[in-house]
Design a protein around this motif. Sequence first.
Motif: not given
Length: 131
Positions: A47-55, A90-92, A94-100
Motif C-alpha cells: 500500500p502506497g509504495d509506488m516502486a513496489a506497486q509498479i513492479g 521518480q520510480h518509472v 522500475v518499469m522502463g528497465k524491464r520494457l527496455e
Amino acid sequence: MKRTSVNPWEWNIKFGFHQAELVEGHRSMLVCAGQTSLDENGEVAHPGDMAAQIGLALDNVETVLHAAGMRLSDVVRLNMYTTDMEQFLQHVSVMGKRLEAAGVAPPGSLLQVSGLAFPGLVVELEATAVA
C-alpha cells in the motif's frame, strides 16, 4: 509479426516510448484489464509504495500475458494510471528497465487519477499485446 515504430518527432524516445507502432501480420490480440498491485488473493500489496506497486503491477501484466501464450515483448500499447504523478515519474525506471530488456517502447497514455479501485493502490497498468 512486423512492428514499425512511427516517430515524427524524436523527443519521446528519451522518455522510452514511441508515438505509434504499425503492427502487421499478427494472429492474435490480447486486451488486458488494468493490472494493479493486487496479490494472488486479490489483496492490495505494498500500500502506497509506488516502486513496489509498479513492479507488481508489471508482474501481473506478465502473468496475464503468459497465460495467453505471450510475452512482454508482445505489448504494443501500455496505458498507465497513477494517483501521484511526481512519485510515478521518480520510480518509472522500475518499469522502463524491464520494457527496455524486452526490446519494446510501446505507445500509451500516462494519466493522473484521483483514485483507483481499492484504497492503497497508486498505479494501474493497462496493456494490449499482439502476436
